[in-house]
Design an enzyme around this catalytic site. Sequence first.
Site, PDB file in Angstrom:
ATOM      1  CB  CYS A 298      -0.981  -0.040   1.171  1.00  0.00           C
ATOM      2  SG  CYS A 298      -2.380   1.100   0.975  1.00  0.00           S
TER       3      CYS A 298
ATOM      4  CG  HIS B 107      -4.326  -3.723   2.693  1.00  0.00           C
ATOM      5  ND1 HIS B 107      -3.609  -3.293   3.787  1.00  0.00           N
ATOM      6  CD2 HIS B 107      -4.686  -2.592   2.033  1.00  0.00           C
ATOM      7  CE1 HIS B 107      -3.557  -1.966   3.801  1.00  0.00           C
ATOM      8  NE2 HIS B 107      -4.215  -1.530   2.740  1.00  0.00           N
TER       9      HIS B 107
ATOM     10  CD  GLU C  59      -3.051  -6.514   5.291  1.00  0.00           C
ATOM     11  OE1 GLU C  59      -3.932  -5.641   5.301  1.00  0.00           O
ATOM     12  OE2 GLU C  59      -2.107  -6.527   4.466  1.00  0.00           O
TER      13      GLU C  59
END
Length: 403
Positions: free
Chosen positions: A282, A372, A374
């Site tokens: 990001c 993202h 994660e």
Amino acid sequence: MTTPPTTSAVAPRSARRQPPPAVLVLEDGRIFRGRAFGATGKTFGEAVFSTGMTGYQETLTDPSYHRQVVVMTAPHVGNTGVNDEDPESARIWVAGYVVRDPARVPSNWRSRRTLDEELTAQGVVGISGVDTRALTRHLRERGAMRVGIFSDHAMPDEGTMLAEVRQSAEMAGADLAAEVATKEPYVVPALGADGAPLPAGTARFKVAAVDLGIKGMTPHRMAERGIEVHVLPATASAEDVFAVEPDGVFFSNGPGDPATADGPVAVMQAVLERGIPLFGICFGNQILGRALGFGTFKLKYGHRGINQPVQDRTTGKVEVTAHNHGFAVDAPLDKVSDTPYGRAEVTHVCLNDQVVEGLRLLDRPAFSVQYHPEAAAGPHDAAYLFDRFTSLMNTAQMEDQRA
């Protein structure tokens, strides 16, 4: 065995206290009326919308939303309440919260309190009862803009509210990473096969992570892969990073305008000079873009939500991904670029608007993505990127051993 908490019966509507009135005022003069949700008072920020139908707790606690007022496009918000396991940081970071139909009573065995109670406890001013579909369409047509939420029984007139909104700070030019990042370094230990933390110094790899607004799940994803993560403040110098003696360096997500992040850009350039494996997410992707000599620009209304289609151009695979960014890298999509650190190419692109979603160097071990991986609260299509980072560190380690 954990016993699910019980919930009391819902009081009749006539017996429930109505929240005070609230007004949402956009900087272009558009006004929406509703009821207070969370704390009462006033707040200002950049109005943005999130298209996720779930994961509101992760959204609220994502430091990248600092100084933003988040409009939820899903009409019903708060039905699973708030728990103590899902936050991405120690507090709520959004400047304000806008929903259409808040749940009156949560229904989830992990819930510990209502969303309204959590917003109130943390002083987050919100508004409910708003036509969020109309508000979202307005932002898509006019672009993200400054906004104010005012709630109380006694409020200023509309002209005064609009003047206050127009006097509030803009997101373009905002340098915010240091405001949300850790002030002191800390370590997230690597996890063993049984999920237990490994003793210090026994991890497979050691990573220095520059915290520009890091989400808690990110170092956890690395720890799951046997990586000991040393999280450093946003103001960390190259010397601070090298003092960790890392096998890899990570630059996190974060809020604000990447054009202001000269310090992190200089640190990343020092890492690239040494050829240490590097991964950015990001804001970290935008920092890599700047370090390579590309520009950045503000998107009209950004990408926010957990349902954005991105193509990995190195494999052709299309992934459904989680996003939260209002700025992007200005890099050519269809050619390899020469940079001070060798050749670079765009590896990922958003299929909605062709925005750059990933970069990599072809002559040094460095890559980044704009979204993202994660995946809190999902989806998990892009989790392989942490394995790609691990592979880069493994290759570098083997080369060092051969040398």
